[in-house]
Scaffold this motif. Sequence first.
Motif, short mmCIF file in Angstrom:
data_model
loop_
_atom_site.label_atom_id
_atom_site.label_comp_id
_atom_site.label_asym_id
_atom_site.label_seq_id
_atom_site.Cartn_x
_atom_site.Cartn_y
_atom_site.Cartn_z
N GLU A 6 0.82 -1.22 0.00
CA GLU A 6 0.00 0.00 0.00
C GLU A 6 0.85 1.27 0.00
N THR A 7 1.99 1.21 0.67
CA THR A 7 2.76 2.43 0.93
C THR A 7 3.74 2.80 -0.17
N MET A 8 4.35 1.82 -0.81
CA MET A 8 5.42 2.11 -1.77
C MET A 8 5.01 3.08 -2.88
N PRO A 9 3.80 2.97 -3.47
CA PRO A 9 3.43 3.92 -4.54
C PRO A 9 3.43 5.37 -4.05
N VAL A 10 3.12 5.58 -2.79
CA VAL A 10 3.06 6.95 -2.24
C VAL A 10 4.44 7.59 -2.24
N LEU A 11 5.47 6.80 -2.05
CA LEU A 11 6.82 7.34 -1.88
C LEU A 11 7.42 7.89 -3.16
N SER A 12 6.67 7.84 -4.25
CA SER A 12 7.15 8.43 -5.51
C SER A 12 6.53 9.81 -5.77
N MET A 13 5.78 10.34 -4.81
CA MET A 13 5.16 11.66 -5.00
C MET A 13 6.22 12.75 -5.17
N PRO A 14 5.96 13.76 -6.02
CA PRO A 14 6.90 14.87 -6.17
C PRO A 14 7.08 15.61 -4.85
N PRO A 15 8.28 16.08 -4.52
CA PRO A 15 8.53 16.74 -3.23
C PRO A 15 7.61 17.93 -2.97
N GLU A 16 7.32 18.72 -4.02
CA GLU A 16 6.53 19.94 -3.81
C GLU A 16 5.08 19.65 -3.49
N LEU A 17 4.63 18.40 -3.63
CA LEU A 17 3.25 18.03 -3.34
C LEU A 17 3.13 17.15 -2.09
N ARG A 18 4.22 17.03 -1.37
CA ARG A 18 4.20 16.22 -0.14
C ARG A 18 3.72 17.08 1.02
N LEU A 19 2.41 17.24 1.10
CA LEU A 19 1.81 18.10 2.10
C LEU A 19 2.01 17.53 3.50
N THR A 20 1.83 18.40 4.49
CA THR A 20 1.95 17.98 5.88
C THR A 20 0.98 16.86 6.21
N THR A 21 -0.20 16.89 5.60
CA THR A 21 -1.18 15.83 5.86
C THR A 21 -0.66 14.47 5.41
N VAL A 22 0.08 14.45 4.31
CA VAL A 22 0.64 13.19 3.81
C VAL A 22 1.81 12.74 4.68
N THR A 23 2.74 13.65 4.94
CA THR A 23 3.90 13.28 5.76
C THR A 23 3.48 12.94 7.18
N GLY A 24 2.40 13.55 7.65
CA GLY A 24 1.91 13.22 8.99
C GLY A 24 1.41 11.79 9.08
N TYR A 25 0.67 11.34 8.06
CA TYR A 25 0.21 9.95 8.02
C TYR A 25 1.40 9.00 7.98
N LEU A 26 2.43 9.36 7.19
CA LEU A 26 3.61 8.50 7.09
C LEU A 26 4.40 8.47 8.41
N ASP A 27 4.44 9.61 9.11
CA ASP A 27 5.09 9.62 10.43
C ASP A 27 4.39 8.66 11.38
N ASP A 28 3.06 8.64 11.32
CA ASP A 28 2.29 7.73 12.17
C ASP A 28 2.65 6.28 11.85
N LEU A 29 2.70 5.97 10.56
CA LEU A 29 3.05 4.61 10.15
C LEU A 29 4.47 4.25 10.61
N SER A 30 5.42 5.18 10.44
CA SER A 30 6.80 4.93 10.84
C SER A 30 6.90 4.68 12.34
N HIS A 31 6.14 5.45 13.11
CA HIS A 31 6.14 5.27 14.56
C HIS A 31 5.64 3.87 14.93
N ARG A 32 4.62 3.41 14.25
CA ARG A 32 4.09 2.07 14.52
C ARG A 32 5.09 0.99 14.10
N LEU A 33 5.82 1.23 13.01
CA LEU A 33 6.82 0.26 12.56
C LEU A 33 7.99 0.15 13.52
N ALA A 34 8.15 1.16 14.38
CA ALA A 34 9.26 1.14 15.35
C ALA A 34 8.96 0.25 16.55
#
Length: 425
Positions: free
Chosen positions: A363-391
């Motif tokens: 589910e996650t890998m396709p998201v990681l190809s988004m252009p940098p200028e469109l990586r909104l805080t809402t997107v990076t925030g969801y990924l931070d949550d996922l990363s925290h859970r993976l820890a």
Amino acid sequence: MADKIPNLRLQRWREQHKLTRDALAQMINQSKSGVAGRLACDEERIRRWEKGEVAWPRNPYPAALEEVTGLRMEALGFGRPKVPTVLPASAAPLIRDTPPEIDEIADIADWLNQGSRHAEVIEEIEQAAASMASAHTEVPPKNLICHVTRVHRQVRDLLNQGDLRFRQVRDLLRIDADLIAHAAVLLGDVNRDQAAEAYGRIAVQLAEEAGSNPGLAWYARAKTARWQGHYIEAADLARRGYNATPAGPMKHQLAWYEANSAALFGDISRARDAAHRADLCADSGTTIPARSVWSFPTQRQTLFSMAVAVRTGEPDAALRTAAIADQATAAGDRPSLATWAQIRVAAGIAHLLKDDLSGVVHETMPVLSMPPELRLTTVTGYLDDLSHRLAHPRFADCPDAVQLRQQIHDFNAAALPDEPTMESA
């Protein structure tokens, strides 16, 4: 009798715009007031004005002149004649274009005519605000916020002129409330939370002053608080907005915002109650363009439903909702890029709750190809949550989990690069 004083201001304006007297006369005839008044201005009349033979043209020539030039009559060199209290016996009869009673209401007429000149400008500003709201999901936020701020300044400059009708002041306050609310959302998207919070507060105050719908401003405040991690405050702000907003997409979205924020701080009962209210106001019949910052299309509704399901410990429900979203996409209901990314990451979190790490990666890998200028805080925030859970310790020896956390770190670190030319536009 005193010598006539040439009207050099009018003559200078005409010459600066490279117009002949006949060309100016035709523009006056073709103006809105000229057509309505069936004016028949000609070269001779313009000559008389410029020679100072007419101190103040008869109506509706003043309105037509102001429409053509964009200037007040006084700025064009005309002066309204004053009637002397006592006329000397030797004075020639005073020839008037209008009866004396009209002088009593002349200032009001001038004010109304000036207000008419502003109407078109206000309409253009409102259209610009709507166009920028519709471009929200298509234009990088650092670019769009420059344009929103520019139009806000136009509103402020117009309000400072002081010759607006009361209705126009109210309309401008309403438009500016929505512009500043939009700016608050954009500032939050680029992680400028302190500014976003200040803008949201001002937007609420402006909407209340204008007597307009404050829902957009409350939404901006709730969104800022949610992404600052102030979940209780976000839920309360969303509830206040819900209570103050008439039925429509924004009321629906505010109910879901309360549900999501309540779930984030662990109040499952409140989250489910707010979600129930969201379901009750889903079909309002009111439509907003699907790409607008204020819209609440089906795919965003899906995202909120998934977020609440994940937070309330219902990963299977979240994955069923994700499947419905995928079906809608296949049928042509494509979400914005940011919404799509959040749905994918939310589905990844749901898989993680089921200890399905391969599903998380899928589910996650396709998201990681988004252009940098469109990586909104809402997107990076969801990924931070996922990363925290993976820890979590149970994934410590899993190479896929370790690698995905590093990829998320690199993705977020490169988000929203500085673009000086766009920031200063």
